[in-house]
Structures are given as structure tokens and as C-alpha cells.
Design an enzyme around this catalytic site. Structure first.
Site, PDB file in Angstrom:
ATOM      1  N   ALA A 127      85.121  24.092  70.490  1.00 26.65           N
ATOM      2  CA  ALA A 127      85.685  24.955  71.528  1.00 26.65           C
ATOM      3  C   ALA A 127      86.112  24.187  72.774  1.00 26.65           C
ATOM      4  O   ALA A 127      86.192  24.753  73.856  1.00 26.65           O
ATOM      5  CB  ALA A 127      84.654  26.019  71.895  1.00 26.65           C
ATOM      6  N   ASN A 195      76.973  22.958  71.007  1.00 27.25           N
ATOM      7  CA  ASN A 195      77.515  22.073  69.965  1.00 27.25           C
ATOM      8  C   ASN A 195      78.665  21.236  70.520  1.00 27.25           C
ATOM      9  O   ASN A 195      78.877  20.100  70.107  1.00 27.25           O
ATOM     10  CB  ASN A 195      77.997  22.899  68.772  1.00 27.25           C
ATOM     11  CG  ASN A 195      76.840  23.364  67.918  1.00 27.25           C
ATOM     12  OD1 ASN A 195      76.176  22.562  67.273  1.00 27.25           O
ATOM     13  ND2 ASN A 195      76.575  24.660  67.931  1.00 27.25           N
ATOM     14  N   HIS A 225      84.121  25.843  79.189  1.00 26.29           N
ATOM     15  CA  HIS A 225      83.614  24.462  79.136  1.00 26.29           C
ATOM     16  C   HIS A 225      84.522  23.606  80.001  1.00 26.29           C
ATOM     17  O   HIS A 225      85.724  23.500  79.736  1.00 26.29           O
ATOM     18  CB  HIS A 225      83.642  23.917  77.707  1.00 26.29           C
ATOM     19  CG  HIS A 225      82.885  24.754  76.727  1.00 26.29           C
ATOM     20  ND1 HIS A 225      81.507  24.817  76.699  1.00 26.29           N
ATOM     21  CD2 HIS A 225      83.312  25.575  75.749  1.00 26.29           C
ATOM     22  CE1 HIS A 225      81.128  25.637  75.740  1.00 26.29           C
ATOM     23  NE2 HIS A 225      82.205  26.119  75.143  1.00 26.29           N
TER      24      HIS A 225
HETATM   25  N1  NAD Z   1      81.051  22.871  66.814  1.00 21.32           N
HETATM   26  C1  NAD Z   1      81.279  23.888  67.629  1.00 21.32           C
HETATM   27  O1  NAD Z   1      82.046  23.795  68.594  1.00 21.32           O
HETATM   28  C2  NAD Z   1      80.623  25.204  67.365  1.00 21.32           C
HETATM   29  C3  NAD Z   1      81.057  26.351  68.041  1.00 21.32           C
HETATM   30  C4  NAD Z   1      80.451  27.542  67.748  1.00 21.32           C
HETATM   31  C5  NAD Z   1      79.404  27.614  66.849  1.00 21.32           C
HETATM   32  N2  NAD Z   1      78.963  26.481  66.255  1.00 21.32           N
HETATM   33  C6  NAD Z   1      77.836  26.503  65.311  1.00 21.32           C
HETATM   34  O2  NAD Z   1      78.332  26.783  64.008  1.00 21.32           O
HETATM   35  C7  NAD Z   1      77.345  27.512  63.265  1.00 21.32           C
HETATM   36  C8  NAD Z   1      77.976  28.806  62.732  1.00 21.32           C
HETATM   37  O3  NAD Z   1      78.417  29.593  63.821  1.00 21.32           O
HETATM   38  P1  NAD Z   1      78.731  31.160  63.638  1.00 21.32           P
HETATM   39  O4  NAD Z   1      79.183  31.676  64.940  1.00 21.32           O
HETATM   40  O5  NAD Z   1      79.564  31.359  62.421  1.00 21.32           O
HETATM   41  O6  NAD Z   1      77.249  31.703  63.373  1.00 21.32           O
HETATM   42  P2  NAD Z   1      76.821  33.152  62.805  1.00 21.32           P
HETATM   43  O7  NAD Z   1      75.451  33.383  63.331  1.00 21.32           O
HETATM   44  O8  NAD Z   1      77.866  34.162  63.089  1.00 21.32           O
HETATM   45  O9  NAD Z   1      76.768  32.915  61.230  1.00 21.32           O
HETATM   46  C9  NAD Z   1      75.910  31.977  60.646  1.00 21.32           C
HETATM   47  C10 NAD Z   1      75.589  32.440  59.232  1.00 21.32           C
HETATM   48  O10 NAD Z   1      74.887  31.382  58.577  1.00 21.32           O
HETATM   49  C11 NAD Z   1      73.760  31.925  57.889  1.00 21.32           C
HETATM   50  N3  NAD Z   1      72.722  30.887  57.840  1.00 21.32           N
HETATM   51  C12 NAD Z   1      71.961  30.435  58.853  1.00 21.32           C
HETATM   52  N4  NAD Z   1      71.152  29.455  58.429  1.00 21.32           N
HETATM   53  C13 NAD Z   1      71.424  29.273  57.126  1.00 21.32           C
HETATM   54  C14 NAD Z   1      70.927  28.392  56.124  1.00 21.32           C
HETATM   55  N5  NAD Z   1      69.952  27.508  56.393  1.00 21.32           N
HETATM   56  N6  NAD Z   1      71.444  28.473  54.868  1.00 21.32           N
HETATM   57  C15 NAD Z   1      72.421  29.382  54.573  1.00 21.32           C
HETATM   58  N7  NAD Z   1      72.917  30.257  55.470  1.00 21.32           N
HETATM   59  C16 NAD Z   1      72.425  30.196  56.735  1.00 21.32           C
HETATM   60  C17 NAD Z   1      73.334  33.152  58.688  1.00 21.32           C
HETATM   61  O11 NAD Z   1      72.655  34.078  57.872  1.00 21.32           O
HETATM   62  C18 NAD Z   1      74.697  33.676  59.168  1.00 21.32           C
HETATM   63  O12 NAD Z   1      75.252  34.619  58.285  1.00 21.32           O
HETATM   64  C19 NAD Z   1      76.179  27.769  64.231  1.00 21.32           C
HETATM   65  O13 NAD Z   1      75.154  26.815  64.049  1.00 21.32           O
HETATM   66  C20 NAD Z   1      76.818  27.600  65.598  1.00 21.32           C
HETATM   67  O14 NAD Z   1      75.888  27.193  66.584  1.00 21.32           O
HETATM   68  C21 NAD Z   1      79.564  25.294  66.468  1.00 21.32           C
END
Ligand code: NAD
Length: 274
Positions: A127, A195, A225
Site C-alpha cells: 500500500a 506490512n 502512509h
Molecule cells: N504487504 C502489504 O502491504 C499488506 C497490506 C495489507 C495486508 N497485508 C497482509 O496480508 C494478509 C492478508 O490480508 P487480508 O486483508 O486479505 O486479510 P483477511 O483477514 O481479510 O483474510 C485472511 C484470510 O486468511 C485466512 N488465514 C489466516 N491464517 C491462515 C493460515 N494459517 N492458513 C490458512 N488460512 C489462513 C483467514 O481465515 C482469512 O480468511 C494479512 O496478513 C495482512 O496483514 C499485507
């Protein structure tokens, strides 16, 4: 060649990627397997896809499907548990829960495994903007990198730092700096929120030197950010004010779009700005 994707995590980012595949934005990709700890979420995502993937109920059955590239869009724990297995299975890997890579030398370990297996690890810019400039600036030398993340209090819900410091989000009525520290610490205190700080630190001067500030601000409606960099090249200030994903206010829509763009770039002959 059609790239066969395996998707771990069927939440906000996973769903946005699935929609992109369905809209024809990722012509060279197909989703062949999906896995989520919550089976219902995987079933929901499956409804979006016209060519149904294998819905895995365990990680092992997921990995047994024909896959070229696995996308982790789940949680830091998922990276810790599955990333190495994915690479050992000869699959490329895209990681969204980037903060996990800063802990216990995980990135270095995964890099070694990927090298041995002839696989690639992709880390989308997420982001934030300016990763391209920061990477280039490292060659000349960088003095300072500061990222200030400003979010609505409810977007910070569940962060371990709040419990540690006894911060009640409901009492925040005006913008307040609630945290300041190095990226390596920030990812542990705010695993679902910073992240971007992890990505920034890996692209720039590392997780010990990259400074992170977190502001809770009830008067904004975007995830913001602001990155400030000083170095031999000069100075850079870069602000993104992101709309949240509809399904998850912690996640910015741009983060999901950056994953989609990174996928697209993997198949391109001409790569601009990388
Ligand atoms: N790199 C970036 O800039 C950035 C930005 C936003 C979010 N993220 C990260 O990306 C990830 C996904 O984000 P999101 O908004 O889609 O999250 P979300 O909460 O909407 O969805 C995550 C999904 O993953 C599933 N899950 C969690 N742990 C699991 C595991 N060990 N095995 C299988 N399934 C699992 C959950 O049940 C959920 O359905 C998060 O960790 C978030 O912090 C990264």
C-alpha cells in the site's frame, strides 16, 4: 503458458485477486487450488470463479495440486508455517504478510531454500509508493527512512501493542501518536498494520534502521502512509492515502492491486520501474 496459482487466504486480498482473474485482468493465470483455515471463506471465494479450483481442507492436500506459484494472503503465521514447504515443493511464492520475514532470520532462510530449489519469492510493494526510488537510492547511500502510518483507531483493533500498553481505542477522540520504533519491533506490535514498513525496510536500509510511527486518527477515512527518505540522492517524501478494502478495513485496496500487478509483471518481457 498458463501459470497455475495456489491461493492461501481467501479474505480481502485473496478475493480481490480472484476477481481480477475472473475479470480477465490476469489472462495468463488460473487459480487451481485455494486454502483457508476457515473453509466457509474458501467456499465463498470459490463462488466468484467460473472455473472452480480445488478447495483444500488441509495445507498438505493444497500442496499436492498442480501449482506453479503460491500466493500467501493469510497471516504472518501462515508464512512461518507454509513458506518453506511451498519452496521445497518447487513452487514460486508471493508473500503479502511481509512482517513475518523480519522475524528469526526467516527471509534469509527462505532465500537459501528458494535459491537451492530454483524458485522465486515475490514481495509486492503493497500500500505504499516509492519502493522503486528507495531501491535505487540504496546504491548511493541512505541516511534515514521514516514511515508514518496513520489509520482510524478501529483499523488498529487487535494489535498486540494496544493490549501491552493498555490503550483503549474507543477513548481516542483526536489524532495521537501511539507508537514509534524500528520496523523489526513494529511488525511484532502491529502484525496486521505495518506490512508496508517491512517492505520498505527490506527495500531500503533494513528493519533495525527503518523508523516506524503509528498514529491513530479518528478524523480520516483513508489508511495513510507517509515515507520520508534522506540520502546521497537528495530527499523524498511520498504519501499514499488509501481506501480500505470493503471486506477488511485494516487492508488497503492498493495492497491487493499491487499483488495483482506483481503477478502480471512476472510474465512480462518489458518491466518498467522495477
Ligand atoms: N504487504 C502489504 O502491504 C499488506 C497490506 C495489507 C495486508 N497485508 C497482509 O496480508 C494478509 C492478508 O490480508 P487480508 O486483508 O486479505 O486479510 P483477511 O483477514 O481479510 O483474510 C485472511 C484470510 O486468511 C485466512 N488465514 C489466516 N491464517 C491462515 C493460515 N494459517 N492458513 C490458512 N488460512 C489462513 C483467514 O481465515 C482469512 O480468511 C494479512 O496478513 C495482512 O496483514 C499485507
Amino acid at each position: 503458458m498458463i501459470v497455475k496459482i495456489g491461493l492461501i487466504g481467501c479474505g480481502a486480498i485473496g478475493t480481490t485477486i480472484a476477481k481480477a482473474v475472473e475479470k480477465g485482468l490476469l489472462n495468463n493465470f488460473t487459480i487451481t487450488a485455494i486454502f483457508d483455515l476457515c473453509l466457509e471463506r474458501a467456499k465463498e471465494l470459490n463462488k466468484i470463479l467460473s472455473s472452480p479450483p480445488f478447495i483444500a481442507s488441509t495445507f498438505n492436500s493444497f500442496l499436492q495440486q498442480p501449482l506453479d506459484l503460491v500466493i500467501e494472503a493469510a497471516s504472518p503465521k501462515a508464512v512461518e508455517e507454509y513458506a518453506e514447504e511451498v519452496l521445497l515443493n518447487h513452487n514460486d511464492l508471493m508473500i503479502m504478510s511481509v512482517g513475518a520475514l523480519l522475524k528469526n532470520g526467516l527471509l534469509k532462510r527462505l532465500e537459501e531454500v528458494a535459491h537451492k530449489q530454483g524458485c522465486r519469492i515475490y514481495i509486492p510493494s503493497g500500500a505504499i509508493a516509492g519502493i522503486d526510488a528507495i531501491k535505487a537510492a540504496t546504491l548511493g547511500g541512505i541516511e534515514e527512512v521514516i514511515i508514518t502510518t496513520r489509520k482510524r483507531p478501529e483499523s488498529l483493533k487487535g494489535a498486540p501493542y494496544l493490549e501491552k500498553k493498555g490503550i483503549d481505542l474507543k477513548t481516542i477522540s483526536s489524532a495521537i501518536l501511539i507508537y514509534e520504533g524500528p520496523a523489526e519491533e513494529a511488525v511484532m506490535f502491529f502484525p496486521a498494520n505495518v506490512n508496508v514498513a517491512a517492505v520498505l525496510s527490506l527495500a531500503g536500509i533494513g528493519p533495525k534502521k527503518t523508523k516506524v510511527r503509528v498514529i491513530a486518527d479518528p478524523h480520516i477515512d483513508t489508511n495513510q502512509h507517509e515515507i520520508k527518505v534522506k540520502g546521497d540522492f537528495g530527499e523524498m517524501v511520498c504519501l499514499t492515502a488509501n481506501f480500505p478494502c470493503p471486506d477488511n478495513p485494516k487492508t488497503s485496496y492498493l495492497a491487493a492491486l499491487s499483488a495483482i500487478k506483481t503477478l502480471e509483471e512476472t510474465t512480462k518481457v518489458v518491466r518498467i520501474g522495477t
